[in-house]
Structure formats: structure tokens, C-alpha cells
Write an enzyme that holds these catalytic residues in place. Structure first.
Site, short mmCIF file in Angstrom:
data_model
loop_
_atom_site.label_atom_id
_atom_site.label_comp_id
_atom_site.label_asym_id
_atom_site.label_seq_id
_atom_site.Cartn_x
_atom_site.Cartn_y
_atom_site.Cartn_z
N THR A 35 0.82 -1.22 0.00
CA THR A 35 0.00 0.00 0.00
C THR A 35 0.85 1.27 0.00
O THR A 35 0.35 2.34 -0.29
CB THR A 35 -0.96 0.03 1.21
OG1 THR A 35 -0.20 -0.09 2.42
CG2 THR A 35 -1.97 -1.09 1.14
N TYR A 62 16.58 -9.91 8.42
CA TYR A 62 17.90 -9.71 8.99
C TYR A 62 18.59 -8.54 8.30
O TYR A 62 18.50 -8.39 7.08
CB TYR A 62 18.77 -10.97 8.86
CG TYR A 62 20.05 -10.80 9.62
CD1 TYR A 62 20.06 -10.86 11.00
CD2 TYR A 62 21.24 -10.48 8.95
CE1 TYR A 62 21.22 -10.64 11.73
CE2 TYR A 62 22.42 -10.26 9.68
CZ TYR A 62 22.39 -10.34 11.06
OH TYR A 62 23.54 -10.11 11.78
N GLY A 102 12.15 -10.02 16.96
CA GLY A 102 13.31 -10.92 16.98
C GLY A 102 14.57 -10.16 16.59
O GLY A 102 15.64 -10.34 17.19
N TYR A 145 -7.67 -6.45 11.25
CA TYR A 145 -6.76 -5.37 11.66
C TYR A 145 -6.72 -5.27 13.19
O TYR A 145 -5.65 -5.28 13.80
CB TYR A 145 -7.25 -4.06 11.04
CG TYR A 145 -6.34 -2.88 11.25
CD1 TYR A 145 -5.16 -2.77 10.54
CD2 TYR A 145 -6.67 -1.88 12.16
CE1 TYR A 145 -4.32 -1.66 10.71
CE2 TYR A 145 -5.84 -0.78 12.34
CZ TYR A 145 -4.66 -0.67 11.62
OH TYR A 145 -3.85 0.42 11.80
N LYS A 149 -3.50 -6.12 15.55
CA LYS A 149 -2.84 -5.09 16.35
C LYS A 149 -2.82 -5.49 17.83
O LYS A 149 -1.84 -5.26 18.54
CB LYS A 149 -3.55 -3.74 16.18
CG LYS A 149 -3.32 -3.09 14.82
CD LYS A 149 -1.89 -2.59 14.66
CE LYS A 149 -1.63 -1.92 13.31
NZ LYS A 149 -0.20 -1.79 13.00
N ARG A 186 -10.19 6.54 3.02
CA ARG A 186 -10.38 7.15 4.33
C ARG A 186 -11.08 8.50 4.20
O ARG A 186 -11.07 9.13 3.16
CB ARG A 186 -9.06 7.27 5.07
CG ARG A 186 -8.78 5.93 5.74
CD ARG A 186 -7.66 6.00 6.68
NE ARG A 186 -6.41 5.93 5.96
CZ ARG A 186 -5.25 5.67 6.54
NH1 ARG A 186 -5.21 5.45 7.84
NH2 ARG A 186 -4.15 5.61 5.86
N1 UDP Z 1 -16.58 7.76 6.22
C1 UDP Z 1 -17.56 8.47 5.53
N2 UDP Z 1 -17.39 8.69 4.20
C2 UDP Z 1 -16.32 8.26 3.51
C3 UDP Z 1 -15.31 7.54 4.20
C4 UDP Z 1 -15.48 7.31 5.55
O1 UDP Z 1 -18.57 8.90 6.11
O2 UDP Z 1 -16.25 8.51 2.29
C5 UDP Z 1 -16.74 7.55 7.65
C6 UDP Z 1 -16.56 6.10 8.13
O3 UDP Z 1 -17.80 5.40 8.05
C7 UDP Z 1 -16.11 6.31 9.54
C8 UDP Z 1 -15.29 7.61 9.49
O4 UDP Z 1 -15.71 8.27 8.30
O5 UDP Z 1 -17.20 6.51 10.40
C9 UDP Z 1 -13.79 7.40 9.43
O6 UDP Z 1 -13.53 6.46 8.42
P1 UDP Z 1 -12.06 6.10 7.94
O7 UDP Z 1 -12.20 5.08 6.87
O8 UDP Z 1 -11.31 7.35 7.62
O9 UDP Z 1 -11.29 5.48 9.19
P2 UDP Z 1 -11.72 4.69 10.52
O10 UDP Z 1 -11.63 5.72 11.58
O11 UDP Z 1 -13.12 4.14 10.39
O12 UDP Z 1 -10.70 3.63 10.63
#
Ligand code: UDP
Length: 315
Positions: A35, A62, A102, A145, A149, A186
Site C-alpha cells: 500500500t 535480517y 526478533g 486489523y 494489532k 479514508r
Molecule cells: N466515512 C464516511 N465517508 C467516507 C469515508 C469514511 O462517512 O467517504 C466515515 C466512516 O464510516 C467512519 C469515518 O468516516 O465513520 C472514518 O472512516 P475512515 O475510513 O477514515 O477510518 P476509521 O476511523 O473508520 O478507521
């Protein structure tokens, strides 16, 4: 001083490369470009203190050199990316973490894990402090994820307890800035792109869910201070900006800052989307003397030209 950064071509990873070089460190960067992108690190290729190796840390790891610090930042981090690569996501935050730890043991290096606010899942308390154990679905779409984590955190603490490795865990909350992947789905890149192009701004659900957004420069400063502070092995810190906004208000703010006439389009809320997210950063304030300096308004204004250039090219 020498630092190895996994995920060096990613959004936060590439900013860390820049920061540690600026502070005079030698930097070894690893990335398999799942990514991350070459674009993010191309400016550093000529730097005498920067070495890059295209590498997948789920393979045996390594390096010859002595290392003082390992920053484990490799992992798809946007919901779209980790749901597209669910198995690799789990591998990089289990086998990849194991290999990185490690290597830290072999080199006697300090280790800092890029953990996430996602370890709190869909939190039942707000704001979230480090003592809260979370509310995570072990089988839902985000579990690849979240659980990886959580496993990485547990493994890091096991290395501290069994091998006395100086581990630190940074729980990173939503962060934005230049070098983000425009298509990673995002919310900040989506909204900025949609607003600048005059397309509908896609709000998922009714937009009352909240997030708290940290500008990249603030995040990098926090990580640098956390990784270089002496005498805090085993420290676990929330890093993020406590300024909490509803997603619908975030959309309105982006519209205002870009001067956009885009309409808002409501789309279904993805499964297990956390309802509230806001870090309690009192521990980070105490331990690092750090707090964010950018409001969302200031950070969006700062980053807008970069997004414009990415979308429309040089003018
Ligand atoms: N979200 C949204 N419209 C978009 C993308 C994301 O309303 O086009 C909302 C998503 O449902 C979440 C928040 O924005 O509630 C943050 O989403 P993101 O994918 O940035 O990261 P998250 O915090 O969920 O990992």
C-alpha cells in the site's frame, strides 16, 4: 544512531524517514509496496544516511548493521485496504511483528510498535484512555486489523517480559496529511477529493459517528519523542488529537475550507464502524510533554494545496 523503519514508504512511515534523517539518524527503510508508494520516499534516495530495501517483513528479517531502534509501521491501515488484503494484514501484524521483535532482540535495539485506536474496537466509553480494554468483534470485517494489532501489542509485551526488550506501544488515532493515498477510502482524503472535484461528499450512515483527527506533523513529533525518551520500557500511549467531530460536521468543514458547492450524499454505514472515537492523551502529555498544535481547521488548510496539486497536477 541507526533506526530501521518497516512500512517506510507508507503515509506515516515516509514522514518518519524524513524526521529521523533531519534529526541526524541513519535510516534503513523497508517496504513491500503493498500500500506504500515509491513517490513517498523518492526525495530521500540520494540522502547519504538513507538505505532502502524492498522487502516483505513477513519473511525472515535480517540486516547486517547495528541498530538502535526499530519502528514497526508496516501494515495496511485504511479499512478498504485491510479488508482487501485481510490475510496479509494479519500476517504483517503477527509474523511481521515477530520478526521485527526478533531483530530487536538480536540487535539489542529499542522497539516501537505502531498500534492503533482500533484496538478499542467500537468503544463503550469515551474518551478512550489506555486503561480501557476495548470492545472488539473477533470475527467482523475489521477484526483482521483490530485483532492483529492486539496480538502485536501482546507479543511486544511478551518480548519485554521474557527478553527485556525495551518496547513501546503507540496507539495511533486517525491521522491525516500529505502523502496519504488519495484512493485509500479514508474519510479525509475522500472528502477533500470529492469537495475539490465538486462531486457529492459521501457521508456513511447519518454522520453522527465521531472521529478525532491528528495532523501528521503533530503525530511525527509525538512518535519521535516517544521513541527517544529514556527509561520508559513497556510504555503504552494514545497518540492523537482529542478534538472530536461528527463526520457530518467534518464534511461541512471540508466544504467550507475548500469553498466547495458539493452536495452531501448519505450512504450505508459499514459494518462495525465505531460510533465514537476520541483519545484521552493525558498520559502522552505527562510523559512526553506533547500535545497537538493543529486544530482540524488549521491542518486541513495546511494540507489543501497538496491535495489540489495531486488531483489537478502542477498549475
Ligand atoms: N466515512 C464516511 N465517508 C467516507 C469515508 C469514511 O462517512 O467517504 C466515515 C466512516 O464510516 C467512519 C469515518 O468516516 O465513520 C472514518 O472512516 P475512515 O475510513 O477514515 O477510518 P476509521 O476511523 O473508520 O478507521
Amino acid at each position: 544512531m541507526k533506526v530501521l523503519i518497516t512500512g517506510a514508504a507508507g503515509f506515516i512511515g515516509s514522514h518518519l524517514v524524513e524526521k529521523y534523517l533531519k534529526e541526524g539518524w541513519e535510516v534503513v527503510g523497508l517496504d513491500n509496496f503493498l500500500t506504500g508508494t515509491v513517490d513517498n520516499i523518492q526525495d530521500f534516495f540520494g540522502h547519504p544516511n538513507f538505505t532502502f530495501v524492498k522487502y516483505d517483513v513477513t519473511n525472515f528479517l535480517y540486516v547486517k548493521d547495528d541498530l538502535d531502534l526499530i519502528l514497526h509501521f508496516a501494515c495496511p491501515a485504511s479499512p478498504i485496504h485491510y479488508m482487501k488484503h485481510p490475510i496479509h494484514t494479519m500476517k504483517v501484524d503477527s509474523i511481521g511483528t515477530l520478526h521485527s521483535l526478533g531483530l530487536a532482540k538480536e540487535k539489542g535495539a529499542r522497539f516501537l510498535l505502531a498500534s492503533s485506536s482500533e484496538i478499542y474496537g467500537d468503544p463503550k466509553v469515551s474518551p478512550q484512555s489506555e486503561g480501557y480494554n476495548g470492545n472488539v468483534s473477533p470475527t467482523g470485517p475489521r477484526s483482521v486489523y483490530d485483532e492483529a494489532k492486539r496480538f502485536s501489542e501482546a507479543l511486544s509485551m511478551a518480548y519485554l517480559r521474557e527478553h527485556r526488550i525495551d518496547v513501546r506501544i503507540a496507539r495511533i488515532f486517525n491521522t491525516y496529511g500529505d502523502k496519504m493515498n488519495l484512493n485509500d477510502g479514508r474519510v479525509i482524503p475522500n472528502f477533500l477529493k470529492q469537495a475539490l472535484l465538486g462531486k457529492p461528499i459521501t457521508v456513511f450512515g447519518d454522520g453522527t459517528q465521531t472521529r478525532s483527527f491528528c495532523y501528521i506533523d503533530d503525530m511525527v513529533e509525538a512518535i519521535y519523542r516517544f521513541s527517544t525518551k529514556e527509561g520508559i520500557p513497556g510504555a503504552v500511549l494514545n497518540l492523537g488529537n482529542p478534538e472530536e467531530l461528527r463526520i457530518i460536521d467534518t464534511a461541512e468543514l471540508v466544504k467550507e475550507i475548500t469553498g466547495s458547492k458539493s452536495r452531501i450524499e448519505f450512504l450505508p454505514l459499514p459494518k462495525d464502524d465505531p460510533k465514537r472515537r476520541r483519545p484521552d492523551i493525558s498520559e502522552a502529555k505527562k510523559l512526553l510533554g506533547w500535545e497537538p498544535t493543529y486544530s482540524l481547521r488549521k491542518g486541513l488548510t495546511e494540507v489543501k494545496p497538496w491535495f489540489k496539486k495531486k488531483i489537478f497536477g502542477e498549475k
